[in-house]
Design an enzyme around this catalytic site. Structure first.
Site, PDB file in Angstrom:
ATOM      1  N   GLY A  72      -4.802  26.130  87.673  1.00  0.00           N
ATOM      2  CA  GLY A  72      -4.774  25.256  88.845  1.00  0.00           C
ATOM      3  C   GLY A  72      -5.708  24.068  88.758  1.00  0.00           C
ATOM      4  N   CYS A 130       2.534  19.967  86.521  1.00  0.00           N
ATOM      5  CA  CYS A 130       1.703  21.170  86.630  1.00  0.00           C
ATOM      6  C   CYS A 130       2.324  22.135  87.635  1.00  0.00           C
ATOM      7  CB  CYS A 130       0.283  20.832  87.074  1.00  0.00           C
ATOM      8  SG  CYS A 130      -0.715  22.327  87.222  1.00  0.00           S
ATOM      9  N   THR A 193       4.387  23.821  80.971  1.00  0.00           N
ATOM     10  CA  THR A 193       4.736  25.244  81.013  1.00  0.00           C
ATOM     11  C   THR A 193       5.953  25.507  81.909  1.00  0.00           C
ATOM     12  OG1 THR A 193       3.133  25.505  82.783  1.00  0.00           O
ATOM     13  CG2 THR A 193       2.393  26.038  80.558  1.00  0.00           C
ATOM     14  N   GLY A 217       3.269  29.331  74.893  1.00  0.00           N
ATOM     15  CA  GLY A 217       3.205  30.141  73.678  1.00  0.00           C
ATOM     16  C   GLY A 217       4.544  30.204  72.970  1.00  0.00           C
ATOM     17  N   GLY A 244       4.660  26.107  72.176  1.00  0.00           N
ATOM     18  CA  GLY A 244       4.681  27.269  71.298  1.00  0.00           C
ATOM     19  C   GLY A 244       4.429  26.992  69.838  1.00  0.00           C
ATOM     20  N   GLY A 265      -1.165  23.895  71.658  1.00  0.00           N
ATOM     21  CA  GLY A 265      -1.676  24.403  72.928  1.00  0.00           C
ATOM     22  C   GLY A 265      -2.248  25.796  72.816  1.00  0.00           C
ATOM     23  N   THR A 266      -1.489  26.761  73.312  1.00  0.00           N
ATOM     24  CA  THR A 266      -1.926  28.152  73.383  1.00  0.00           C
ATOM     25  C   THR A 266      -2.432  28.685  72.040  1.00  0.00           C
ATOM     26  OG1 THR A 266      -0.338  28.446  75.159  1.00  0.00           O
ATOM     27  CG2 THR A 266      -1.121  30.453  74.117  1.00  0.00           C
TER      28      THR A 266
HETATM   29  C1  LIG Z   1      -4.533  27.838  80.135  1.00  0.00           C
HETATM   30  C2  LIG Z   1      -3.667  26.609  80.144  1.00  0.00           C
HETATM   31  C3  LIG Z   1      -4.049  25.489  80.888  1.00  0.00           C
HETATM   32  C4  LIG Z   1      -3.268  24.349  80.914  1.00  0.00           C
HETATM   33  N1  LIG Z   1      -3.694  23.250  81.624  1.00  0.00           N
HETATM   34  C5  LIG Z   1      -2.961  22.101  81.604  1.00  0.00           C
HETATM   35  C6  LIG Z   1      -3.418  20.914  82.257  1.00  0.00           C
HETATM   36  O1  LIG Z   1      -4.508  20.864  82.840  1.00  0.00           O
HETATM   37  N2  LIG Z   1      -2.628  19.806  82.212  1.00  0.00           N
HETATM   38  C7  LIG Z   1      -1.418  19.807  81.539  1.00  0.00           C
HETATM   39  O2  LIG Z   1      -0.738  18.775  81.516  1.00  0.00           O
HETATM   40  N3  LIG Z   1      -0.989  20.903  80.893  1.00  0.00           N
HETATM   41  C8  LIG Z   1      -1.721  22.043  80.911  1.00  0.00           C
HETATM   42  N4  LIG Z   1      -1.269  23.158  80.215  1.00  0.00           N
HETATM   43  C9  LIG Z   1       0.012  23.087  79.491  1.00  0.00           C
HETATM   44  C10 LIG Z   1      -0.190  22.752  78.019  1.00  0.00           C
HETATM   45  O3  LIG Z   1      -0.788  21.490  77.859  1.00  0.00           O
HETATM   46  C11 LIG Z   1       1.158  22.783  77.269  1.00  0.00           C
HETATM   47  O4  LIG Z   1       2.017  21.823  77.864  1.00  0.00           O
HETATM   48  C12 LIG Z   1       1.847  24.130  77.335  1.00  0.00           C
HETATM   49  O5  LIG Z   1       0.905  25.166  77.246  1.00  0.00           O
HETATM   50  C13 LIG Z   1       2.927  24.324  76.262  1.00  0.00           C
HETATM   51  O6  LIG Z   1       2.410  24.294  74.956  1.00  0.00           O
HETATM   52  P1  LIG Z   1       1.969  25.632  74.145  1.00  0.00           P
HETATM   53  O7  LIG Z   1       3.089  26.601  74.249  1.00  0.00           O
HETATM   54  O8  LIG Z   1       1.687  25.166  72.766  1.00  0.00           O
HETATM   55  O9  LIG Z   1       0.744  26.132  74.840  1.00  0.00           O
HETATM   56  C14 LIG Z   1      -2.051  24.316  80.191  1.00  0.00           C
HETATM   57  C15 LIG Z   1      -1.669  25.435  79.438  1.00  0.00           C
HETATM   58  C16 LIG Z   1      -2.454  26.564  79.385  1.00  0.00           C
HETATM   59  C17 LIG Z   1      -2.011  27.739  78.575  1.00  0.00           C
END
Ligand SMILES: Cc1cc2nc3c(=O)[nH]c(=O)nc-3n(C[C@H](O)[C@H](O)[C@H](O)COP(=O)(O)O)c2cc1C
Ligand SMILES: Cc1cc2nc3c(=O)[nH]c(=O)nc-3n(C[C@H](O)[C@H](O)[C@H](O)COP(=O)(O)OP(=O)(O)OC[C@H]3O[C@@H](n4cnc5c(N)ncnc54)[C@H](O)[C@@H]3O)c2cc1C
Ligand code: FES
Lengths: 303, 255
Positions: A72, A130, A193, A217, A244, A265-266
């Site tokens: 958040g 978000c 996400t 992820g 992911g 990201g993750t």
């Molecule tokens: C714990 C967490 C916090 C995140 N905070 C933000 C954020 O503040 N702003 C944003 O645009 N995306 C945020 N994301 C989304 C990531 O930037 C990314 O778009 C998303 O996790 C997909 O990529 P991934 O699968 O490689 O993690 C967050 C994701 C995670 C897991």
């Protein structure tokens, strides 16, 4: 020598590998694990106009090959970032890109105006996706009209590179991409996400305090890839792809699908040095196939 | 300095069918380890376990470069950690988190529930070195949850409670006479265990005006301050258990 330099609008990255907002804090948290100056860029944790405490604990639930979060947008506000955080990281040898959030269009404008004045930061990522805030956030990014309004409003006050981060929680992401492109975005990034949910069957309760949260992820990778391919084919401005990515092979797939740059990201949570190895892996791939310029790979999927 | 490093499984000590100590050995020297520090362990060989799992460092041996963890099996990750073979590789991020503050004058009371006793061996060692007397109060649902009293007994007195009365005083740790009685000789309480237990102890510590530190076990995605998933509400807003903790003085917590 492979050319790894890529341009996202006027933003110059020394390589296509960046880290995703909210998964890399402000970068310094990783300096024990890797040389952060090797990165193309760092998208820092989401910023808002004022201090935000974020959502109540629990904010995380592990899922099959991924996780849900409902952090958040916890952050101390844009003024604190500019005064205390940015000065400490701006000379870290990589591009620092803010992730801009708001509950209202006025919030987005106010934060973007301040960042327009910030020397040493060449781009912002407008987060209209978000899923973890009650007001604003994803609400802007799933509605064509408000997505256009938010992008247009920020475009008026922000003169450097404007990247708009798209929500995957829509039926036609290519149409949303076209809308923000027409509204003045220099690039789009995707995916944020996916709205999801986790339940504790024993307790018969939701695991997250907010009931729903954002899924990330490797479990989202196939959908993210599909969306990047669709968006790449619908617009002219560059695409920054994510969702992911766990290793260099994944990153290459995102580039082939149409990404000019990618965000890790993750994966940073599981292996905090993975992003440097992804850079090395991309270079190795280019060498192996005699690719002289990584830009030639973008969207080069053979159909 | 936080490290990411491969260790090899050196051995197991099983306490019963669901509690074990796993010893991991590094080929290189270990950095200083403080009581309260934890590690993020990547569980090998089980694709269902995606994120690392946090565990308190139970013991360390700087001569043999080993770290030990006291693990209670509660799900797939902990179960898989119990099934490795000697010599298997396990990747750790360590040492993480802050440490207990052992600057105290008098005798201390150390209260652990379930696997919450894990960080208290290193704490006991440090207190003993400083000549600070300690008493351990260990609670469990039943006698099968109470382990390692022989080990902790080398550092101080052991008091036990079980909810079913199968060992020690019947009831919760907070029902033990050492807490209920008027006279309370301890200058500080250290506690680790389930949140409701620690909250009850924090309440008692406040009533008795005794210093109290609690080691929290919030669920974590990263363990090093990157995700902001592990927060606890404090008097100064939400703070990360993985970097500002896991040890908090209860005065800082908005409990
Ligand atoms: C714990 C967490 C916090 C995140 N905070 C933000 C954020 O503040 N702003 C944003 O645009 N995306 C945020 N994301 C989304 C990531 O930037 C990314 O778009 C998303 O996790 C997909 O990529 P991934 O699968 O490689 O993690 C967050 C994701 C995670 C897991
Ligand atoms: C700083 C820290 C230190 C820790 N030290 C130890 C230790 O020394 N020894 C030890 O045995 N355990 C310790 N834990 C807890 C340990 O991390 C979890 O038991 C482990 O992650 C569970 O993994 P799993 O895959 O077996 O269970 P999962 O399948 O992940 O979970 C099984 C069930 O337990 C719940 N659960 C999982 N983790 C937690 C948690 N942290 N708090 C509350 N509920 C949870 C889940 O929601 C689920 O319902 C510590 C945790 C933290 C944060
Ligand atoms: S677990 Fe990621 S910040 Fe604490």
């Amino acid at each position: 020598m492979v050319n790894l330099n890529v341009n996202i609008g006027a933003l110059k990255l020394k390589n296509p590998v960046t880290t995703a907002s909210g998964t890399y804090a402000y970068g310094e948290e990783f300096s024990d694990f890797m040389d952060i100056s090797k990165l193309g860029g760092i998208f820092v944790k989401g910023l808002t106009l004022h201090n935000r405490e974020g959502n109540a604990y629990p904010r995380m639930a592990e899922t099959a090959s991924g996780m849900l979060n409902s952090v958040g947008l916890q952050n101390k506000g844009i003024d604190h970032f500019i005064a205390h955080i940015f000065p400490a990281i701006k000379n870290s040898g990589t591009q620092i890109i803010a992730n801009v959030n708001g509950s209202t269009i006025e919030d987005y404008i106010a934060v973007s105006e301040k960042l327009n004045e910030l020397r040493g930061m060449e781009a912002i990522e407008l987060n209209i996706s978000c899923p973890n805030v009650k007001e604003g956030g994803m609400a802007f990014g799933i509605n064509p009209k408000s997505a256009r309004e938010a992008t247009e409003a920020v475009r008026k006050v922000y003169k450097k590179t404007l990247i708009v981060k798209l929500s995957p929680n829509v039926t036609h992401i290519d149409e949303m991409a076209k809308i923000v492109e027409d509204a003045g975005a220099d690039a789009v990034s995707l995916v944020n996400t996916f709205l999801g949910m986790a339940i504790d069957a024993e307790a018969r309760k939701p695991i997250l305090s907010t009931i729903t949260g954002g899924l990330s992820g490797p479990c989202i990778k196939p959908i993210a890839l599909r969306m990047i391919w669709q968006v790449y084919n619908a617009i002219k401005v560059p695409v920054v792809g994510m969702g992911g990515i766990m290793n260099a092979k994944d990153a290459i797939e995102f580039i082939l699908a149409g990404s000019s740059a990618i965000q890790v990201g993750t994966a940073n949570f599981v292996d905090p040095a993975i992003s440097v190895r992804i850079i090395e892996g991309i270079e190795e791939y280019c060498d192996r196939y005699g690719v002289k310029d990584v830009n030639d790979l973008t969207g080069s999927l053979k159909i | 300095m936080k490290l990411v490093r491969d260790f090899k499984v050196a051995g197991y000590k099983w306490l019963n069918e669901s509690n074990f100590i796993i010893e991991l050995q590094s080929a290189e020297d270990l950095p200083p380890i403080h009581p309260g520090n934890f590690a993020e362990i990547q569980v090998p060989g089980n694709p269902n376990v995606f994120l690392r799992r946090p565990f308190s460092i139970y013991d360390c041996d700087l001569t043999y470069n080993t770290l030990s963890f006291y693990v209670k099996i509660i799900g797939e990750g902990t179960a898989t950690l119990g099934k490795l073979k000697q010599g298997d590789t396990v990747n750790l991020i360590f040492p993480l988190g802050n440490k207990f503050d052992t600057e105290t004058e008098g005798p201390v009371l150390i209260i652990g529930g379930g696997s919450g006793i894990a960080p208290f061996l290193l704490l006991g060692k440090e207190l003993k070195e400083k000549g600070i007397p300690m008493t351990f109060l260990v609670g469990g649902r039943t006698s099968g949850d109470v382990h390692l009293t022989d080990v902790f007994g080398q550092y101080g007195d052991i008091l036990i409670t079980t909810e079913d009365g199968s060992q020690g005083t019947k009831g919760m740790v907070t029902h033990h006479p050492v807490i209920q009685e008027e006279s309370f000789p301890f200058k500080k309480i250290f506690t680790c265990g389930p949140d409701p237990m620690m909250k009850a102890i924090a309440e008692i510590a406040k009533q008795k005006s005794v210093e109290c530190e609690a080691s929290l076990e919030n669920t974590m995605a990263c363990g090093f301050g990157a995700c902001l998933c592990c927060v606890v509400e404090t008097t100064t807003g939400n703070r990360c258990v993985c970097t500002d903790g896991p040890v908090f003085n209860i005065k800082e917590l908005a409990w």
